[in-house]
Design an enzyme around this catalytic site. Structure first.
Site, PDB file in Angstrom:
ATOM      1  N   GLY A 294      -8.742  -4.888 -13.498  1.00 17.59           N
ATOM      2  CA  GLY A 294      -9.864  -6.020 -13.675  1.00 17.59           C
ATOM      3  C   GLY A 294      -9.440  -7.636 -13.844  1.00 17.59           C
ATOM      4  O   GLY A 294     -10.030  -8.398 -14.624  1.00 17.59           O
TER       5      GLY A 294
ATOM      6  N   ASN B  46     -13.793   2.937  -5.282  1.00 15.05           N
ATOM      7  CA  ASN B  46     -13.314   3.050  -3.631  1.00 15.05           C
ATOM      8  C   ASN B  46     -12.680   4.526  -3.615  1.00 15.05           C
ATOM      9  O   ASN B  46     -12.521   5.416  -4.375  1.00 15.05           O
ATOM     10  CB  ASN B  46     -12.014   2.145  -3.475  1.00 15.05           C
ATOM     11  CG  ASN B  46     -10.849   2.768  -4.077  1.00 15.05           C
ATOM     12  OD1 ASN B  46     -10.239   3.434  -3.296  1.00 15.05           O
ATOM     13  ND2 ASN B  46     -10.310   2.494  -5.078  1.00 15.05           N
TER      14      ASN B  46
ATOM     15  N   ILE C 160      -3.008   0.189 -15.168  1.00 16.21           N
ATOM     16  CA  ILE C 160      -3.671   1.359 -14.949  1.00 16.21           C
ATOM     17  C   ILE C 160      -3.843   1.735 -13.384  1.00 16.21           C
ATOM     18  O   ILE C 160      -4.363   0.764 -12.844  1.00 16.21           O
ATOM     19  CB  ILE C 160      -4.676   1.865 -15.649  1.00 16.21           C
ATOM     20  CG1 ILE C 160      -5.947   0.796 -15.556  1.00 16.21           C
ATOM     21  CG2 ILE C 160      -4.453   1.834 -17.165  1.00 16.21           C
ATOM     22  CD1 ILE C 160      -7.401   1.153 -16.247  1.00 16.21           C
TER      23      ILE C 160
ATOM     24  N   CYS D 250      -3.388   8.314  -8.274  1.00 13.25           N
ATOM     25  CA  CYS D 250      -4.329   7.926  -7.316  1.00 13.25           C
ATOM     26  C   CYS D 250      -5.556   9.412  -7.561  1.00 13.25           C
ATOM     27  O   CYS D 250      -5.095  10.188  -7.295  1.00 13.25           O
ATOM     28  CB  CYS D 250      -4.142   7.681  -5.886  1.00 13.25           C
ATOM     29  SG  CYS D 250      -5.607   7.457  -4.868  1.00 13.25           S
TER      30      CYS D 250
ATOM     31  N   LYS E 219       0.760  -1.362  -0.115  1.00 14.05           N
ATOM     32  CA  LYS E 219       0.072  -0.190   0.091  1.00 14.05           C
ATOM     33  C   LYS E 219       0.791   1.089  -0.019  1.00 14.05           C
ATOM     34  O   LYS E 219       1.838   1.228   0.627  1.00 14.05           O
ATOM     35  CB  LYS E 219      -0.823   0.039   1.309  1.00 14.05           C
ATOM     36  CG  LYS E 219      -1.915   0.987   1.119  1.00 14.05           C
ATOM     37  CD  LYS E 219      -3.284   0.661   2.016  1.00 14.05           C
ATOM     38  CE  LYS E 219      -4.066   1.900   2.086  1.00 14.05           C
ATOM     39  NZ  LYS E 219      -4.636   2.588   0.853  1.00 14.05           N
TER      40      LYS E 219
END
Lengths: 259, 310
Positions: free
Chosen positions: B244, B69, B191, B130, B45
């Site tokens: 995905g 999110n 991405i 982000c 993270k």
């Protein structure tokens, strides 16, 4: 691995309109504690966190009781005896056992009632102090598990928002009455945020202790994604810090939380 | 089939499957569910110099085939990562990629400089993409000049491999990727999430506490493939693809688009062990589509490649 497993549905009970309780069986459930939850796979969606409604640890059985509110719970409602669910768990921090020398009060709202029943089931034996249960719901059709409490010799005081069963109004009236009578009570509560916020506010001015079992939209369920946070102490310059319901909860001491 | 992947500056993955940053904590969280030693790598993270509080809840919302999110890069900061997580990671035999974030160029540099001294860190992923934080993050990722400066600052303090994570929230992501490469990036990862939002009808409010959020999951895979394909055809360094991925077939699609390794994220929330089954499936799926080894598939869908596809 040991915390991810399949559990069989061995019983299914439609306890109220749109509410179902599933009894799950798997050896991994022998360790489950009241207030903990399991993270249940619902295909094509995020897993759904469900707290335990009753425990039979010797037999590796645990109940989960859910209300249909969306596509995940609708899928779970359709599951039948003999099918298997894919679980992670038992997860999270459950309730601290009650201190046997002080009065004990359980306050549940709606689908927040089940973990309180699991707590009663676990710690009721040999309880000789005053013990109270207050259950609130929107209406009579959403009052669940009263018979389970009664079968254990505990008679819940029921409130409904519309007065269709028990006392008209919220759990706060009977809660304050109980606390006036037994100010040193240890409280365990679970229910909608509004109810928990009101209890939290009322507890601040009193002695005694309070454990709150929280619900939040959850991602991983195991502490990695930081999605399921709630505002908590300490309050810094930017405001409260955020703590994870899945691993630091779902049960918190009231003084740890900020509403 | 040899699944290992050799990347710039000696970065060697035992297989091409890396846990994507933000979905896998700092490593210990998933250890009870996944044998971490079997993974190609873990991108931890995002780490900032000081702790970040993150965005108000709710932080996740489901959408068709996707997940929005708005975590807001909550993290306990550099010192806690070094004290609490690096000792754990030292016990795990997989590549550890430190994902780094900052409000300023200087903050990115600080994290990279300190973690460059840590033997356990095998590479850096510079997160300039982000969508959930206003200062830093995406403000660097949408401006090639800023992307250059951040990458240059990180490059100046480390000899470890550096990848820069690119945003899909712009028309020409390869321009930012090229700027990062010009500043010394060894690889591009792509991405990050797509900026989006949802409305909660019951509350008549944005569903997420942060109002907007980042979309991930199968819904974004076509966008991810397009960005990987375009970057791979224009930029000379290896591309690490993500977006995905749920199966070995998805991995192969990313390879054909030009990726040399991939990251897997959102599906882990549903199926913690899925990355391991993907690794197991790769040889079978590669052979089924006519590839004898891993590198043979890289970029094979590109129209300027010699020979006709399949």
């Amino acid at each position: 691995m040991k915390n991810a497993f399949k559990a069989s549905i061995v019983a299914r009970d439609e306890v109220a309109p749109d509410h179902v309780e599933l009894i799950l069986s798997s050896p991994e459930l022998e360790d489950a504690q009241p207030g903990q939850f399991c993270h249940v796979l619902t295909p094509g969606m995020l897993r759904r966190p469900l707290s335990f409604s009753r425990l039979d640890r010797k037999r590796g059985r645990a109940g989960v009781l859910l209300q249909v509110v969306g596509s995940g719970t609708a899928w779970l409602y359709e599951r039948r005896v003999g099918e298997q669910l894919d679980l992670l768990g038992p997860l999270g921090r459950g309730f601290e056992p009650p201190d046997p020398s002080r009065p004990w009060l359980l306050v549940g709202g709606g689908v927040g009632i089940p973990p309180l029943y699991a707590a009663l089931q676990c710690w009721q034996a040999a309880w000789d102090q005053p013990l109270g249960v207050i259950l609130g719901a929107r209406a009579a059709t959403a009052v669940i598990m009263t018979k389970d409490f009664q079968d254990r010799g505990v008679y819940p005081l029921v409130t409904t928002d519309d007065g269709s069963l028990g006392r008209f109004g919220t759990v706060m009236g009977p809660f304050l009455e109980w606390m006036d009578r037994y100010p040193e009570s240890q409280v365990m509560a679970c229910g909608p945020t509004g109810m928990l916020a009101a209890l939290h506010g009322a507890a601040k001015a009193r002695q005694g202790s309070m454990q709150l079992c929280l619900e939040q939209r959850m991602g991983c369920g195991i502490g990695a994604c930081l999605a399921c946070v709630v505002p908590a102490q300490p309050i810094g310059e930017e405001g409260p810090c955020y703590r994870r319901v899945c691993t630091e909860g779902p049960v918190f001491q009231a003084e740890e939380l900020v509403f | 089939m040899d699944l290992s992947v050799n990347l710039p500056r000696g970065l060697r993955l035992k297989n091409p499957i890396i846990a994507a940053s933000g979905t896998f904590g700092f490593g210990p969280e998933y250890a009870a569910y996944v044998d971490l030693n079997q993974l190609g790598g873990i991108s931890v993270k995002g780490i900032s110099p000081k702790p970040w509080r993150g965005n108000p809840p709710p932080r996740v919302w489901e959408t068709p085939a996707g997940l929005l999110n708005s975590i807001g890069l909550q993290n306990p900061g550099l010192a806690t990562f070094i004290e609490e997580d690096i000792p754990f990671l030292a016990s795990v035999d997989t590549a550890v990629i430190a994902n780094i974030i900052g409000h300023t160029v200087e903050e990115y540099r600080q994290v990279a400089e300190r973690l460059s001294q840590e033997e356990r860190i095998d590479a850096f992923e510079v997160n300039i993409s982000c969508p959930n934080v206003k200062e830093g993050g995406i403000s660097f990722g949408h401006d090639p000049r800023q992307a250059f400066l951040v990458t240059q600052a990180v490059r100046s303090v480390t000899e470890k491999p550096v990848m820069v994570k690119v945003s899909p929230n712009m028309a020409e992501p390869w321009v930012v990727a090229q700027a990062a490469v010009d500043a010394g990036a060894d690889m591009i990862s792509a991405i990050n999430t797509l900026v989006g939002m949802a409305i909660d009808l019951k509350r008549r409010r944005p569903a997420l506490g942060g109002v907007t959020g980042g979309l991930s999951g199968p819904a974004v895979k076509p966008v991810a493939l397009r960005v990987v394909y375009e970057i791979a055809s224009r930029v000379s360094v290896p591309v690490i693809g993500m977006g995905g991925i749920e199966s070995a077939e998805d991995v192969l699609e990313f390879f054909l688009a030009g990726a040399r390794a991939v990251m897997v994220g959102t599906v882990t929330f549903q199926y913690p062990e899925r990355m391991l089954s993907i690794i197991e499936e790769i040889p079978k799926v590669w052979r089924r589509y006519g590839f004898q080894d891993l590198p043979e598939a890289v970029g094979a869908a590109h129209l300027d490649k010699e020979g006709e596809p399949g």
